[in-house]
Design a protein around this motif. Sequence first.
Motif, short mmCIF file in Angstrom:
data_model
loop_
_atom_site.label_atom_id
_atom_site.label_comp_id
_atom_site.label_asym_id
_atom_site.label_seq_id
_atom_site.Cartn_x
_atom_site.Cartn_y
_atom_site.Cartn_z
N LEU A 28 -3.97 17.35 -8.71
CA LEU A 28 -5.15 17.94 -9.34
C LEU A 28 -5.26 17.65 -10.82
O LEU A 28 -6.34 17.76 -11.41
N ASP A 29 -4.15 17.27 -11.46
CA ASP A 29 -4.18 16.95 -12.89
C ASP A 29 -4.69 15.53 -13.16
O ASP A 29 -5.00 15.19 -14.30
N ASP A 30 -4.77 14.71 -12.13
CA ASP A 30 -5.25 13.34 -12.29
C ASP A 30 -6.77 13.29 -12.11
O ASP A 30 -7.33 14.03 -11.29
N ASP A 31 -7.41 12.42 -12.87
CA ASP A 31 -8.85 12.28 -12.74
C ASP A 31 -9.18 10.97 -12.02
O ASP A 31 -8.31 10.17 -11.71
N GLU A 32 -10.45 10.79 -11.74
CA GLU A 32 -10.88 9.59 -11.01
C GLU A 32 -10.55 8.31 -11.76
O GLU A 32 -10.23 7.29 -11.16
N ASN A 33 -10.61 8.37 -13.09
CA ASN A 33 -10.32 7.19 -13.90
C ASN A 33 -8.89 6.70 -13.66
O ASN A 33 -8.65 5.50 -13.52
N THR A 34 -7.94 7.64 -13.59
CA THR A 34 -6.54 7.27 -13.36
C THR A 34 -6.39 6.57 -12.01
O THR A 34 -5.72 5.54 -11.89
N VAL A 35 -7.01 7.14 -10.98
CA VAL A 35 -6.92 6.55 -9.64
C VAL A 35 -7.59 5.18 -9.62
O VAL A 35 -7.06 4.22 -9.04
N ASP A 36 -8.75 5.09 -10.24
CA ASP A 36 -9.47 3.81 -10.26
C ASP A 36 -8.67 2.74 -10.98
O ASP A 36 -8.69 1.56 -10.58
N LEU A 37 -7.96 3.12 -12.06
CA LEU A 37 -7.12 2.16 -12.78
C LEU A 37 -6.02 1.63 -11.87
O LEU A 37 -5.72 0.43 -11.88
N PHE A 38 -5.40 2.53 -11.10
CA PHE A 38 -4.36 2.09 -10.18
C PHE A 38 -4.92 1.14 -9.13
O PHE A 38 -4.35 0.08 -8.86
N LEU A 39 -6.03 1.52 -8.53
CA LEU A 39 -6.61 0.70 -7.47
C LEU A 39 -7.08 -0.65 -7.99
O LEU A 39 -7.04 -1.65 -7.28
N LYS A 40 -7.48 -0.70 -9.27
CA LYS A 40 -7.94 -1.95 -9.87
C LYS A 40 -6.77 -2.83 -10.31
O LYS A 40 -6.75 -4.04 -10.02
N ASN A 41 -5.80 -2.25 -11.00
CA ASN A 41 -4.75 -3.05 -11.64
C ASN A 41 -3.54 -3.30 -10.76
O ASN A 41 -2.84 -4.30 -10.93
N VAL A 42 -3.24 -2.38 -9.85
CA VAL A 42 -1.97 -2.44 -9.13
C VAL A 42 -2.14 -2.63 -7.64
O VAL A 42 -1.45 -3.45 -7.02
N PHE A 43 -3.04 -1.89 -7.04
CA PHE A 43 -3.04 -1.82 -5.58
C PHE A 43 -3.50 -3.12 -4.92
O PHE A 43 -4.41 -3.80 -5.39
N GLY A 44 -2.85 -3.42 -3.82
CA GLY A 44 -3.22 -4.54 -2.96
C GLY A 44 -2.55 -4.34 -1.62
O GLY A 44 -1.85 -3.35 -1.39
N ASN A 45 -2.76 -5.25 -0.71
CA ASN A 45 -2.13 -5.13 0.61
C ASN A 45 -0.62 -5.00 0.48
O ASN A 45 0.01 -5.68 -0.33
N LYS A 46 -0.04 -4.11 1.25
CA LYS A 46 1.41 -3.86 1.28
C LYS A 46 1.93 -3.24 -0.01
O LYS A 46 3.10 -3.35 -0.33
N LYS A 47 1.07 -2.54 -0.74
CA LYS A 47 1.50 -1.85 -1.96
C LYS A 47 1.72 -0.37 -1.69
O LYS A 47 1.67 0.46 -2.60
N GLY A 48 1.98 -0.06 -0.45
CA GLY A 48 2.25 1.32 -0.07
C GLY A 48 2.15 1.49 1.42
O GLY A 48 1.74 0.57 2.15
N VAL A 49 2.57 2.66 1.90
CA VAL A 49 2.50 2.94 3.34
C VAL A 49 1.80 4.28 3.53
O VAL A 49 1.78 5.13 2.64
N GLY A 50 1.23 4.45 4.71
CA GLY A 50 0.52 5.68 5.00
C GLY A 50 0.74 6.14 6.42
O GLY A 50 1.07 5.34 7.31
N ALA A 51 0.58 7.45 6.63
CA ALA A 51 0.63 8.04 7.96
C ALA A 51 -0.81 8.34 8.38
O ALA A 51 -1.54 9.01 7.65
N PHE A 52 -1.20 7.83 9.52
CA PHE A 52 -2.58 7.96 9.98
C PHE A 52 -2.63 8.79 11.26
O PHE A 52 -1.81 8.63 12.16
N LEU A 53 -3.61 9.68 11.33
CA LEU A 53 -3.89 10.46 12.53
C LEU A 53 -5.36 10.23 12.88
O LEU A 53 -6.25 10.59 12.11
N ASN A 54 -5.58 9.58 14.01
CA ASN A 54 -6.96 9.23 14.40
C ASN A 54 -7.67 8.46 13.29
O ASN A 54 -8.84 8.74 12.96
N ASN A 55 -6.95 7.51 12.70
CA ASN A 55 -7.45 6.64 11.63
C ASN A 55 -7.70 7.35 10.31
O ASN A 55 -8.20 6.74 9.36
N ASP A 56 -7.35 8.65 10.21
CA ASP A 56 -7.45 9.38 8.95
C ASP A 56 -6.10 9.34 8.24
O ASP A 56 -5.07 9.62 8.85
#
Length: 277
Positions: A28-56
């Motif tokens: 809750l302390d993070d804002d959209e700008n912080t997340v957008d910076l990560f997704l822009k500068n760092v994130f790509g395929n295989k840059k993390g793992v997730g648990a999915f339930l019914n594709n969520d």
Amino acid sequence: MQNLKIENKFLINENKKQIKKIWLNNFLDDDENTVDLFLKNVFGNKKGVGAFLNNDLIAMILFLNSKIIFKNRKINSIYFYAVCTEQNYRNQGVMRSLFEFAKEKAKEEGAEICFLVPESESLFKMYEKFSFERNINFTKEYVLRSESDIKNTVSQITDFCYKDYLSLRLQESEKNPVVILNENEFNFIFDKTREDVSFLFLKTGYAVFEKKEIKITVSEICGNKNDVLSWLFNFYSDVNEIEIFKHSEKEINDFGMTCSLVGNFNLTNIYFGMPYR
């Protein structure tokens, strides 16, 4: 997992909207700008793992690539970042399963060790159950203006880049094991548009800090500490004391944890840096 049909898999670019949603729900302390910076500068395929339930996406562990360097030794490592589970699925074994999957995939990606930064004592205890060890520590130091060697010749630079950061961190690695982020991760952590912290970059050192009223808290300092403090005291004439979170050679305060993926490195006293909690 109470018969939940969970699928653990690598996160890919198509999951960005889901990543942003679960991130903002849980940090809750993070804002959209912080997340957008990560997704822009760092994130790509295989840059993390997730648990999915019914594709969520209901839980995730993001990867920040780095190296742990000590003198001439280099260890490929991954920082497990933004670890979280949606509230309705906690305490059901979802994260335990995802951690095992994350460690397996990190190893396949060439990592020899992984590490993380828990936000509370209860999480430290939980991660110990997942084979993580408490071996990244910190202490606090307080420096008074009257005790500091204030100079007027220290200049801030505006073109501080990954090469400068790498040089300063490598100097630190002669004394302690040091975490060195990859360039994309550096661009995210040290992005000047971030609103939660301020950065000071000198040729001889750098600092990550926050000023509230007449107090400055330095959450990371690397290089020539005297030059950094001199600049801060000169620029902020109303500040008489600076609080510094600094690397500790003794187990004073727990900050982070590591888990060996290949062999047993027995690393202690790691200089991690403090702006990533």
